[in-house]
Motif scaffolding. Structure first.
Motif, PDB file in Angstrom:
ATOM      1  N   GLU A   1      -2.880  38.711  13.929  1.00 11.08           N
ATOM      2  CA  GLU A   1      -3.417  37.888  12.848  1.00 11.08           C
ATOM      3  C   GLU A   1      -4.794  37.321  13.192  1.00 11.08           C
ATOM      4  OE1 GLU A   1      -2.382  37.366   9.724  1.00 11.08           O
ATOM      5  OE2 GLU A   1      -0.859  38.890  10.139  1.00 11.08           O
TER       6      GLU A   1
ATOM      7  N   ARG B   1      -8.192  30.290   6.985  1.00 11.31           N
ATOM      8  CA  ARG B   1      -9.179  31.090   7.712  1.00 11.31           C
ATOM      9  C   ARG B   1     -10.088  30.213   8.603  1.00 11.31           C
ATOM     10  NH1 ARG B   1      -9.001  33.755   2.562  1.00 11.31           N
ATOM     11  NH2 ARG B   1      -8.257  35.896   2.771  1.00 11.31           N
TER      12      ARG B   1
ATOM     13  N   LEU C   1      -3.386  29.621  10.178  1.00 12.97           N
ATOM     14  CA  LEU C   1      -4.385  30.638   9.839  1.00 12.97           C
ATOM     15  C   LEU C   1      -4.685  30.742   8.348  1.00 12.97           C
ATOM     16  CD1 LEU C   1      -3.141  33.512  12.191  1.00 12.97           C
ATOM     17  CD2 LEU C   1      -5.037  31.948  12.579  1.00 12.97           C
TER      18      LEU C   1
ATOM     19  N   ARG D   1      -2.892  32.047  -1.326  1.00 19.17           N
ATOM     20  CA  ARG D   1      -2.897  32.707  -0.019  1.00 19.17           C
ATOM     21  C   ARG D   1      -1.680  32.313   0.822  1.00 19.17           C
ATOM     22  NH1 ARG D   1      -5.370  35.316   4.156  1.00 19.17           N
ATOM     23  NH2 ARG D   1      -5.614  34.109   6.082  1.00 19.17           N
TER      24      ARG D   1
ATOM     25  N   ALA E   1     -10.841  34.813  14.236  1.00 16.27           N
ATOM     26  CA  ALA E   1     -10.871  33.436  14.747  1.00 16.27           C
ATOM     27  C   ALA E   1     -10.936  33.428  16.268  1.00 16.27           C
ATOM     28  CB  ALA E   1      -9.631  32.679  14.284  1.00 16.27           C
TER      29      ALA E   1
ATOM     30  N   SER F   1      -8.448  38.030  11.416  1.00 16.09           N
ATOM     31  CA  SER F   1      -9.234  36.951  10.815  1.00 16.09           C
ATOM     32  C   SER F   1     -10.537  36.686  11.563  1.00 16.09           C
ATOM     33  CB  SER F   1      -8.409  35.662  10.777  1.00 16.09           C
ATOM     34  OG  SER F   1      -8.186  35.173  12.088  1.00 16.09           O
TER      35      SER F   1
END
Length: 229
Positions: free
Chosen positions: A183, A155, A152, A117, A189, A187
Motif C-alpha cells: 500500500e 494519501r 493511508l 475513498r 508515502a 501511494s
C-alpha cells in the motif's frame, strides 16, 4: 521529505534520551528503526510528529516538506499532522463506537475530503463488505488492517508506525506487513516503522539502528524488500 538535524531530547538533566540525531528520509522510502528498549524509538516518532518538543537548538531539528515543526503552534501542528501524516499503532486505536467505514473515513472527514475513498481502502485491505461492522466483531489482524486503511486513506506523505505487528501472531504479522508495504509503495508515502522484530524489519527498504550514538545503517541486508523491488 523529512530531515532531522541535531535532534535531541532530554527529560532528566544530564541524561539525554536522544542526542544530535541527523538523518534525511526520502519520499517513497520504507524505513525500519530498531534498537534496544528505552533507547528512544517511540520518542523519536513523537518528536517527528510534533507530539513532543525537542531540546532548543538554533537549527530546526525536524523539517517536513520544508516546514520546521518547532515553528508551528498547536493548531498549525495539528493541521499539518491531519493533512500530511498517517499513524499506525501497536494497539490499533480503532474507535469502538464507530463502524469500520466511519473509522477509515475519519481522516477524510477531518480534511474536508470525499468519504468515498474509505470503501476503496477497505477493499484494498481485504475487508470488502465489512464497512458496517464494528471493531468488536473483528480479529486483531483485521483491526490492524483497518488501522492501515485509516492511516493511508487521505494519501499522507508520511506514515509513522509504532510496533504495528507487536500484538499479532507471526503469520498474521507477515500478511499485515506485506499489505503495508504494497500500500505504501502504491501511494509513494515515506514510512518510518519502529519495531523490535527482525522479520518486520526485513520488509523495509532500509533498516536503521538507534543507539545512544545516533542512527546507523544496519549491517544486515533486507532480503524480502530487495525481492519486492
Amino acid at each position: 521529505m523529512l530531515v532531522l538535524r541535531n535532534l535531541s531530547k532530554t527529560y532528566t538533566p544530564g541524561h539525554p534520551v536522544l542526542a544530535n540525531l541527523n538523518w534525511e528520509f526520502k519520499a517513497g522510502e520504507f524505513v525500519a528503526i530498531m534498537g534496544e528498549s528505552g533507547v528512544g524509538k517511540s520518542t523519536l516518532l513523537n518528536l517527528i510528529a510534533g507530539l513532543d518538543q525537542p531540546d532548543t537548538t538554533s537549527t530546526p531539528p525536524v523539517m517536513l516538506d520544508g516546514v520546521a515543526m518547532t515553528a508551528l503552534d498547536d493548531d498549525a501542528a495539528t493541521r499539518l499532522r491531519r493533512q500530511k501524516m498517517g499513524f499506525i499503532f501497536q494497539a490499533f486505536h480503532v474507535l469502538p463506537h464507530l463502524t469500520l467505514h466511519q473509522n477509515v473515513a475519519l481522516p477524510l472527514l477531518l480534511n474536508g475530503m470525499s468519504r468515498e475513498r474509505a470503501n476503496e481502502m477497505l477493499d484494498a485491505v481485504g475487508l470488502r463488505g465489512r464497512a458496517d461492522d464494528y471493531p468488536h466483531q473483528l480479529s486483531g489482524g483485521q483491526l490492524q488492517r483497518v488501522a492501515i486503511a485509516r492511516a493511508l486513506v487521505h494519501r499522507p506523505g508520511l506514515v509513522l508506525a509504532d510496533e504495528p505487528t507487536g500484538n499479532l501472531d507471526p503469520e498474521t504479522a507477515h500478511s499485515i506487513l506485506m499489505l503495508l508495504r504494497n500500500e505504501i509503495k502504491a501511494s509513494g508515502a515515506c514510512t518510518i516503522m519502529v519495531t523490535h522484530s527482525h522479520a518486520a524489519a526485513e520488509m523495509a527498504d532500509l533498516t536503521l539502528i538507534l543507539t545512544k550514538s545516533g542512527l546507523q545503517v544496519a549491517k544486515s541486508v533486507n532480503p524480502i524488500a530487495q525481492e519486492k523491488q
